[in-house]
Scaffold this active site. Sequence first.
Site, PDB file in Angstrom:
ATOM      1  N   GLU B  47      87.129 -29.637  20.035  1.00  0.00           N
ATOM      2  CA  GLU B  47      85.811 -29.273  19.497  1.00  0.00           C
ATOM      3  C   GLU B  47      85.793 -27.766  19.210  1.00  0.00           C
ATOM      4  O   GLU B  47      86.434 -26.993  19.929  1.00  0.00           O
ATOM      5  CB  GLU B  47      84.778 -29.594  20.581  1.00  0.00           C
ATOM      6  CG  GLU B  47      83.346 -29.201  20.262  1.00  0.00           C
ATOM      7  CD  GLU B  47      82.461 -29.196  21.515  1.00  0.00           C
ATOM      8  OE1 GLU B  47      82.938 -28.728  22.578  1.00  0.00           O
ATOM      9  OE2 GLU B  47      81.311 -29.654  21.419  1.00  0.00           O
ATOM     10  N   ASN B 110      77.381 -29.203  15.164  1.00  0.00           N
ATOM     11  CA  ASN B 110      78.668 -29.191  15.859  1.00  0.00           C
ATOM     12  C   ASN B 110      79.429 -30.396  15.301  1.00  0.00           C
ATOM     13  O   ASN B 110      79.110 -31.540  15.608  1.00  0.00           O
ATOM     14  CB  ASN B 110      78.414 -29.302  17.373  1.00  0.00           C
ATOM     15  CG  ASN B 110      79.671 -29.102  18.179  1.00  0.00           C
ATOM     16  OD1 ASN B 110      80.779 -29.309  17.690  1.00  0.00           O
ATOM     17  ND2 ASN B 110      79.508 -28.709  19.437  1.00  0.00           N
ATOM     18  N   LYS B 127      77.786 -33.946  15.945  1.00  0.00           N
ATOM     19  CA  LYS B 127      77.587 -34.245  17.373  1.00  0.00           C
ATOM     20  C   LYS B 127      76.156 -34.684  17.685  1.00  0.00           C
ATOM     21  O   LYS B 127      75.196 -33.998  17.315  1.00  0.00           O
ATOM     22  CB  LYS B 127      77.954 -33.006  18.186  1.00  0.00           C
ATOM     23  CG  LYS B 127      77.921 -33.182  19.700  1.00  0.00           C
ATOM     24  CD  LYS B 127      78.482 -31.923  20.359  1.00  0.00           C
ATOM     25  CE  LYS B 127      78.464 -31.959  21.858  1.00  0.00           C
ATOM     26  NZ  LYS B 127      79.085 -30.732  22.435  1.00  0.00           N
ATOM     27  N   GLU B 146      74.080 -24.720  23.202  1.00  0.00           N
ATOM     28  CA  GLU B 146      74.290 -25.684  22.105  1.00  0.00           C
ATOM     29  C   GLU B 146      72.964 -26.232  21.561  1.00  0.00           C
ATOM     30  O   GLU B 146      72.849 -26.516  20.376  1.00  0.00           O
ATOM     31  CB  GLU B 146      75.184 -26.833  22.572  1.00  0.00           C
ATOM     32  CG  GLU B 146      76.631 -26.408  22.729  1.00  0.00           C
ATOM     33  CD  GLU B 146      77.564 -27.597  22.872  1.00  0.00           C
ATOM     34  OE1 GLU B 146      77.552 -28.470  22.001  1.00  0.00           O
ATOM     35  OE2 GLU B 146      78.293 -27.658  23.878  1.00  0.00           O
ATOM     36  N   CYS B 171      82.834 -33.887  22.786  1.00  0.00           N
ATOM     37  CA  CYS B 171      82.518 -33.270  24.070  1.00  0.00           C
ATOM     38  C   CYS B 171      81.514 -34.058  24.901  1.00  0.00           C
ATOM     39  O   CYS B 171      81.842 -35.118  25.422  1.00  0.00           O
ATOM     40  CB  CYS B 171      82.046 -31.835  23.837  1.00  0.00           C
ATOM     41  SG  CYS B 171      82.052 -30.844  25.348  1.00  0.00           S
ATOM     42  N   ASN B 196      85.049 -28.820  24.912  1.00  0.00           N
ATOM     43  CA  ASN B 196      85.111 -27.529  25.615  1.00  0.00           C
ATOM     44  C   ASN B 196      84.272 -27.711  26.877  1.00  0.00           C
ATOM     45  O   ASN B 196      83.046 -27.860  26.768  1.00  0.00           O
ATOM     46  CB  ASN B 196      84.439 -26.419  24.796  1.00  0.00           C
ATOM     47  CG  ASN B 196      85.267 -25.924  23.626  1.00  0.00           C
ATOM     48  OD1 ASN B 196      85.991 -24.951  23.737  1.00  0.00           O
ATOM     49  ND2 ASN B 196      85.145 -26.591  22.485  1.00  0.00           N
TER      50      ASN B 196
END
Lengths: 322, 322
Positions: B47, B110, B127, B146, B171, B196
């Site tokens: 990612e 993302n 995402k 995020e 993730c 991550n």
Amino acid sequence: MNRYLNVAMGQLGPIQRADDRASVVRRMCEMMREAKALGAHVIVYPELALTTFFPRWYIEDEHELDAFYETEMPNAETLPLFALARELGVGFYLGYAELAIEAGRKRRFNTAILVSGQGRIIAKYRKVHLPGHAEHEPWRRFQHLEKRYFEPGPGFGVTRAFGGVVGMALCNDRRWAETYRVLGLQGCEMTFIGYNTPVHNAPAPAHDDLSLFHNQLALQAGAYQNGMWVVGVAKAGVEEGVDSIGGSCIVAPSGEVVSRCLTKDDEVMVARCSLDWCAIYKRTTFDFDKHRQPHAYGLIVERKGETLAADGTPLAVTAPGH
Amino acid sequence: MNRYLNVAMGQLGPIQRADDRASVVRRMCEMMREAKALGAHVIVYPELALTTFFPRWYIEDEHELDAFYETEMPNAETLPLFALARELGVGFYLGYAELAIEAGRKRRFNTAILVSGQGRIIAKYRKVHLPGHAEHEPWRRFQHLEKRYFEPGPGFGVTRAFGGVVGMALCNDRRWAETYRVLGLQGCEMTFIGYNTPVHNAPAPAHDDLSLFHNQLALQAGAYQNGMWVVGVAKAGVEEGVDSIGGSCIVAPSGEVVSRCLTKDDEVMVARCSLDWCAIYKRTTFDFDKHRQPHAYGLIVERKGETLAADGTPLAVTAPGH
């Protein structure tokens, strides 16, 4: 505040067809006394705990079949368990085959009840995910006719009991992530799950070596992903020539196994479970309100099976966002 | 017929803030060559693979923030990766921060893309499950913004690619059982997941010792419960003082880990994956059409968070069937 619930697993070894309910209840009573000596507030027994696992046989005679079901609970044979619960102040979870007459119709369920330390039934659950098959399949070494002998229950609920919020499920339910999530969405802090799992899986013998691993993996993931305790309890060992896994265990909200049975016989193991430990997961990584995205989950309820192309191969759909 | 897909993990070690994209792409190209030498058909990168993990900082200057995003793909810096893919005939999965202008509005996602062995983008995923928080929280040792820097994507899709049906996630998606199920319901045979994951989880430091365990548990359960391959690939090691887990691994439809990275640096590991092995699970224990019970799953889409009583404690509802 720290709400501790001391939970015992009451794993059962095999029950042969000739063993009557009275003898099984005596074994369970003995385990309840052991559980009490270990400080337990509640003891979890397996699925279909009162008889041998009868879905392994194709039974055509209805009276012969009916003999494996309970038509009321408690009944004469199970009353000693309820009386002992009241005497010791120990609650229990018990799985059994239930025959109910509802709206004039005979209905059969794979059922579990939750009984308080006062010996009162406080919740009942009817198994949702029935594994196996509905028709006689003589090619199998033994049958797994749960789809013939039971109808699925309506769903998963929770009960305020033992100082926390408790859920119930049964056996194959534990392999389905939906089970734990539906309970988790109701604030469930501990789920009790009895099971009977033959080592040999006739349609998929490649899985046989992994039975114990799969059992524990599913219990651990369900616990972690919902920040709840999960207590899985087996009926284990060789019943009427069919070997079933043991591996009963208590899993913390971290997904860690904190207690595990070692034998395939009657065995009591206990763990002291902090129900407040759930919040360490439920209010952080798995804070549903902050992090779940139901807009992306529609297929889970809209669709039962996979979408397949006309030739039976999986159907690729366009990736969203592309 | 046996459809083998040889998959490489292209785990990345840390990327510091001073490292430019060209240097990172050079590292990725080197790994792609290694993957090719190991017979891989496709390589999975992490990612947000092109820069340091910038959500760890509260960035007020919009131009400074924008510099972490890609406004087109491929672009000048990533073109060598696309060219090498075409040259070697190796596909790839790549995560990056996407800045899109849609309906006149700046949108941030993302994102991950799937690129064919001809160097063409064949699918894009944005995402869904964004972890962390949206406001500056100076009490944390580092931020996890995020929820500030991205908006959630619409959902999970699959693509017919590399001889099978491939899904993508990113993730935190991997911790949510819904991710795998929505992909599984679309016939997904292999899911690529870059991540991550800082070792330290500020709101729940009690989890820190379990980061690797939780990572693998979630990947294994998702694979097993949907009869699919799952490939999880980390950006690992110490970036700008923050340590992230490695533990990249390839999980079979049995839930077994078949390949795993050992370092926290750039590392390539490969596995030969039979896509037909999926059917051993998808057509037996997890034959959705036979065994799923969507009538019992309603809460999963009807409700985002838990039901709580007015005092904030979990609300027990009546158990169905009682």
